[in-house]
Design a protein around this motif. Structure first.
Motif, short mmCIF file in Angstrom:
data_model
loop_
_atom_site.label_atom_id
_atom_site.label_comp_id
_atom_site.label_asym_id
_atom_site.label_seq_id
_atom_site.Cartn_x
_atom_site.Cartn_y
_atom_site.Cartn_z
N GLU A 283 0.82 -1.35 -0.17
CA GLU A 283 -0.02 0.08 0.01
C GLU A 283 0.78 1.26 -0.10
O GLU A 283 0.66 2.31 -0.75
CB GLU A 283 -0.97 0.05 1.25
N ARG A 284 2.10 1.13 0.68
CA ARG A 284 2.89 2.48 0.78
C ARG A 284 3.34 2.54 -0.63
O ARG A 284 3.65 3.84 -1.26
CB ARG A 284 3.94 2.27 1.63
N VAL A 285 3.89 1.70 -1.27
CA VAL A 285 4.80 2.09 -2.66
C VAL A 285 4.02 2.13 -3.86
O VAL A 285 4.18 2.56 -4.83
CB VAL A 285 5.97 0.84 -3.03
N THR A 286 2.87 1.49 -3.90
CA THR A 286 1.84 1.50 -4.99
C THR A 286 0.91 2.56 -4.72
O THR A 286 -0.11 2.88 -5.71
CB THR A 286 1.22 0.18 -5.21
N ARG A 287 0.59 3.01 -3.35
CA ARG A 287 -0.34 3.77 -3.20
C ARG A 287 -1.87 3.40 -3.53
O ARG A 287 -2.76 4.24 -3.77
CB ARG A 287 -0.20 5.36 -3.85
N MET A 288 -1.81 2.08 -3.58
CA MET A 288 -3.32 1.33 -3.82
C MET A 288 -3.56 0.88 -2.38
O MET A 288 -2.98 0.93 -1.50
CB MET A 288 -3.18 0.48 -4.78
N THR A 289 -4.96 0.72 -2.36
CA THR A 289 -5.48 0.22 -1.03
C THR A 289 -6.06 -1.46 -1.09
O THR A 289 -6.54 -1.81 -2.17
CB THR A 289 -6.77 1.03 -0.27
N VAL A 290 -5.85 -1.97 -0.15
CA VAL A 290 -6.77 -3.47 -0.37
C VAL A 290 -7.93 -3.35 0.21
O VAL A 290 -8.06 -2.91 1.41
CB VAL A 290 -5.77 -4.41 0.65
N SER A 291 -8.84 -3.89 -0.35
CA SER A 291 -10.38 -3.84 0.12
C SER A 291 -10.49 -4.71 1.28
O SER A 291 -9.90 -5.48 1.58
CB SER A 291 -11.00 -4.55 -0.93
N GLU A 292 -11.17 -4.07 2.24
CA GLU A 292 -11.63 -4.75 3.55
C GLU A 292 -12.19 -6.19 3.46
O GLU A 292 -12.07 -6.80 4.11
CB GLU A 292 -12.82 -3.75 4.37
N ARG A 293 -12.86 -6.58 2.25
CA ARG A 293 -13.11 -7.81 1.87
C ARG A 293 -12.32 -8.61 0.86
O ARG A 293 -12.75 -9.83 0.52
CB ARG A 293 -14.54 -7.86 1.41
N ALA A 294 -11.32 -7.96 0.64
CA ALA A 294 -10.24 -9.14 0.05
C ALA A 294 -10.00 -10.09 0.61
O ALA A 294 -9.71 -10.06 1.71
CB ALA A 294 -8.98 -8.34 -0.41
N PRO A 295 -10.06 -11.38 -0.08
CA PRO A 295 -9.85 -12.66 0.56
C PRO A 295 -8.49 -12.50 1.18
O PRO A 295 -7.53 -12.39 0.77
CB PRO A 295 -9.80 -13.53 -0.59
N TYR A 296 -8.41 -13.16 2.54
CA TYR A 296 -7.24 -13.41 3.30
C TYR A 296 -6.77 -12.10 3.88
O TYR A 296 -6.53 -11.85 4.87
CB TYR A 296 -6.22 -14.11 2.65
N ALA A 297 -6.61 -11.01 3.03
CA ALA A 297 -5.99 -10.00 3.41
C ALA A 297 -6.88 -8.74 3.79
O ALA A 297 -6.24 -7.74 4.57
CB ALA A 297 -4.96 -9.41 2.30
N GLY A 298 -7.90 -8.63 3.33
CA GLY A 298 -8.89 -7.61 3.88
C GLY A 298 -8.89 -7.32 5.41
O GLY A 298 -8.96 -8.50 6.33
N GLU A 299 -9.04 -6.15 5.84
CA GLU A 299 -9.30 -5.85 7.28
C GLU A 299 -10.33 -6.74 7.91
O GLU A 299 -10.38 -7.00 9.00
CB GLU A 299 -9.70 -4.41 7.45
N LEU A 300 -11.45 -7.14 7.16
CA LEU A 300 -12.71 -7.60 7.80
C LEU A 300 -12.74 -9.03 7.49
O LEU A 300 -13.75 -9.74 7.60
CB LEU A 300 -13.84 -6.89 7.40
N VAL A 301 -11.78 -9.69 7.01
CA VAL A 301 -12.31 -11.18 6.15
C VAL A 301 -12.31 -12.15 7.30
O VAL A 301 -13.14 -13.36 7.13
CB VAL A 301 -11.21 -11.59 5.24
N PHE A 302 -11.86 -11.80 8.53
CA PHE A 302 -11.84 -12.86 9.57
C PHE A 302 -12.58 -12.51 10.66
O PHE A 302 -12.78 -12.81 11.73
CB PHE A 302 -10.38 -13.32 10.00
N THR A 303 -13.30 -11.37 10.42
CA THR A 303 -14.43 -10.60 11.29
C THR A 303 -15.85 -11.03 11.15
O THR A 303 -16.37 -11.10 10.05
CB THR A 303 -14.24 -9.33 11.21
N ALA A 304 -16.49 -11.51 12.30
CA ALA A 304 -17.76 -11.83 12.33
C ALA A 304 -18.67 -10.83 13.23
O ALA A 304 -18.08 -10.55 14.44
CB ALA A 304 -18.08 -13.17 12.96
N PHE A 305 -19.57 -10.24 12.69
CA PHE A 305 -20.39 -9.17 13.49
C PHE A 305 -21.65 -10.01 13.97
O PHE A 305 -22.52 -9.56 14.69
CB PHE A 305 -20.75 -7.95 12.70
N SER A 306 -21.98 -11.17 12.87
CA SER A 306 -23.23 -11.63 13.11
C SER A 306 -23.22 -12.45 14.45
O SER A 306 -22.27 -13.10 14.69
CB SER A 306 -23.69 -12.71 11.97
N GLY A 307 -24.42 -12.29 15.27
CA GLY A 307 -24.30 -13.19 16.28
C GLY A 307 -24.31 -14.62 16.27
O GLY A 307 -23.30 -15.54 17.06
N SER A 308 -24.88 -15.23 15.36
CA SER A 308 -24.74 -16.75 15.12
C SER A 308 -23.46 -17.21 14.79
O SER A 308 -22.89 -18.10 15.10
CB SER A 308 -25.83 -17.03 14.12
#
Length: 561
Positions: free
Chosen positions: A313-338
């Protein structure tokens, strides 16, 4: 899209391959990986990388484990040429890494490219020309098949002629019929075979035939059919590495690559996080970690994916989507109660089972891999908002703050916390959850407050308590006896006419991560009037006082219910 506009589009024709074998194949070993971040990825950036940024990225790719790295288009610009020369002249290329350069099949560009790679130990010279009917008609002004094939042959002949001029460099030829994905298969194989016949590769000295899905026109199964058909009809197949280069126009780059490997390909070109023209190239991280998740080693190290992402992200000035497989900020995150409840149960069970079975196969609901294997912590797996449930709140209080709530307390605490998130219309962080837990369930002192407490030990396990309390602001002294501090205090409340409950459960533990002397106790009371059952929590350096505070807290919760 409006219905009238759909008339301009046509379905992509299928491949006549009734005896296809790829659907029965499995990916059991990794392909040869080639990163094209420094060429395909770089030319797709609004602000291309500087030479220094490209050097940093090259070093990152080497650390990850790439053995083939396309470094650019040195005949296209001085910056690209100079970058190539710096890698060679400053001895920055590891012994086991082969650089790759791209060049159109034009004489002056190929000659300039050979100047760029002079002195390298080993280099792949990747030549290409467009072959599809659309490119022949539009880009090459209705050029014939023969004219297009001759361009490919002339490029191969020139590379073969120039190779002896740099004897210190082992040159490997790579040919791409660019826009292969919409080229007639018989013509694609004609161009490839013409180049193969010029280069005359052997199993000991292979060449690369790259079959780029330059623009995704079709579904992944058709791409797989194309690859299998080509693998059957290429000359000297045993002397070739058949390579894939998928883009992502239809959002199926990963699927097309995986099916292409099943169809017989040996090699994969792609970029980190799928950076590339239009909707991007194949995301190599995605495919490699997919293989890892099935127990297939890849030779690529993504065990610290957060650091890799930071450099990218620093050298390309691109951002990784929060939902990008494995690397996204939220891909291992659960908000749903079940989901949260299942994850918590899975992690707790695995913790117990893996102690006796160190090689136990991974299996936690909703988590395809162990986040720790790619440098992710468990801290962000469960996050709390209005969609969350009892298990998620308990998980946060346990993991982050050391409170091991009794299971039957989870619904009471969970509902209170996610109602708070709902009322504030936001996600609650771990500290906000802790604060709300304390505000609503810990050491509550109204209407009943314990001001002072003393015990007399009478022998035979019996104790007598003398307590000073405040009830609705009025102070009074009470006394009672029992077989322990809590039991005697309950008796004192009964003697004073203040007991209208039944104590139904009690738990206690030291608080993990807190002060060495911090203890937590949990007491459940049932109202004798309404049968309402509630838990209270007490926290104190003394486990005895923590229990008494928990009792007072539960009493107050019932009184205020």
């Amino acid at each position: 899209m409006k219905s009238d506009n759909i008339r301009k589009y046509r379905p992509f024709p299928p491949v006549k391959l009734t005896d296809r074998t790829w659907p029965d194949q499995q990916i059991t070993s990794a392909p040869i990986w080639c990163s094209v971040d420094l060429r395909d990825g770089n030319q797709a950036l609004p602000q291309p990388m500087t030479v220094e940024e490209k050097l940093e990225f090259f070093d990152l790719l080497c650390r990850i484990g790439f053995k083939q790295i396309e470094i650019g288009f040195p005949s296209a610009a001085d910056t690209e040429f100079n970058f190539c020369r710096r890698l060679i002249e400053e001895n920055r290329i590891p012994e086991d890494v082969t650089i790759q350069i791209l060049v159109q099949t034009r004489e002056h560009l190929i000659r300039r490219s050979f100047e760029a790679i002079k002195g390298a130990k080993r280099a792949i010279v990747h030549i290409y020309n467009s072959t599809s009917p659309l490119q022949r008609r539009v880009t090459f002004s209705d050029a014939s098949r023969e004219q297009i094939r001759d361009i490919a042959v002339a490029g191969a002949e020139l590379v073969k002629q120039l190779t002896p001029t740099i004897p210190e460099t082992e040159v490997v030829l790579q040919y791409s019929p660019e826009s292969f994905s919409d080229t007639e298969l018989d013509f694609a194989v004609e161009c490839c075979n013409a180049v193969i016949d010029v280069w005359e590769p052997t199993p000991e000295k292979k060449m690369i035939i790259n079959l780029p899905d330059t623009v995704q026109w079709a579904t992944p199964n058709i791409h797989a059919d194309q690859i299998e058909w080509m693998c059957r009809n290429l000359h000297r197949r045993e002397a070739l590495d058949v390579s894939l280069h998928t883009h992502n126009d239809r959002g199926t780059g990963t699927a097309a690559t995986e099916l292409g490997l099943m169809a017989g390909a040996d090699r994969v070109e792609g970029t980190l996080f799928g950076n590339g023209e239009r909707t991007g190239n194949l995301d190599i991280i995605n495919v490699a970690l997919n293989m890892n998740s099935h127990g297939v080693p890849t030779g690529l190290d993504f065990s610290n994916l957060a650091d890799i992402r930071a450099v990218y992200e620093r050298v390309t000035r691109m951002t990784v989507s929060e939902r990008a497989p494995y690397a996204g900020e939220l891909v291992f995150t659960a908000f749903s109660g079940s989901h949260q409840d299942a994850i918590k149960k899975g992690l707790d069970r695995r913790k117990k089972e893996v102690a006796d079975q160190p090689d136990l196969a991974w299996g936690v609901p909703y988590l395809t891999i162990d986040p720790e294997d790619i440098g992710r912590s468990y801290e962000a797996i469960i996050r709390i908002n209005s969609q969350s449930g009892k298990g998620g709140v308990a998980y946060i209080l346990d993991r982050e703050h050391g409170f091991d709530l009794p299971k039957t307390m989870h619904p009471q605490v969970g509902k209170t916390i996610y109602d708070l998130a709902d009322s504030q219309s936001k996600e609650l962080d771990a500290n906000e959850i802790r604060d709300a837990f304390f505000d609503c369930f810990v050491n509550l002192q109204s209407p009943l407050e314990l001001l002072d407490y003393e015990l007399d030990h009478l022998g035979a396990g019996e104790v007598k308590c003398h307590a000073t309390i405040a009830i609705n602001g009025e102070t009074q002294k009470i006394s009672g006896s029992g077989n322990g501090p809590i039991n005697s205090f309950v008796h004192a409340l009964e003697v004073a006419g203040l007991k209208n409950f039944t104590l139904t459960d009690y738990r206690s533990h030291a608080i993990r991560g807190g002060s060495d002397s911090d203890s937590a106790a949990y007491i459940q009371l049932r109202s004798n009037d309404s049968n309402l059952t509630l838990w209270g929590c007490g926290v104190d350096p003394s486990i005895e006082m923590a229990g008494l505070k928990a009792l007072v807290c539960a009493y107050n919760l019932l009184a205020n219910a």
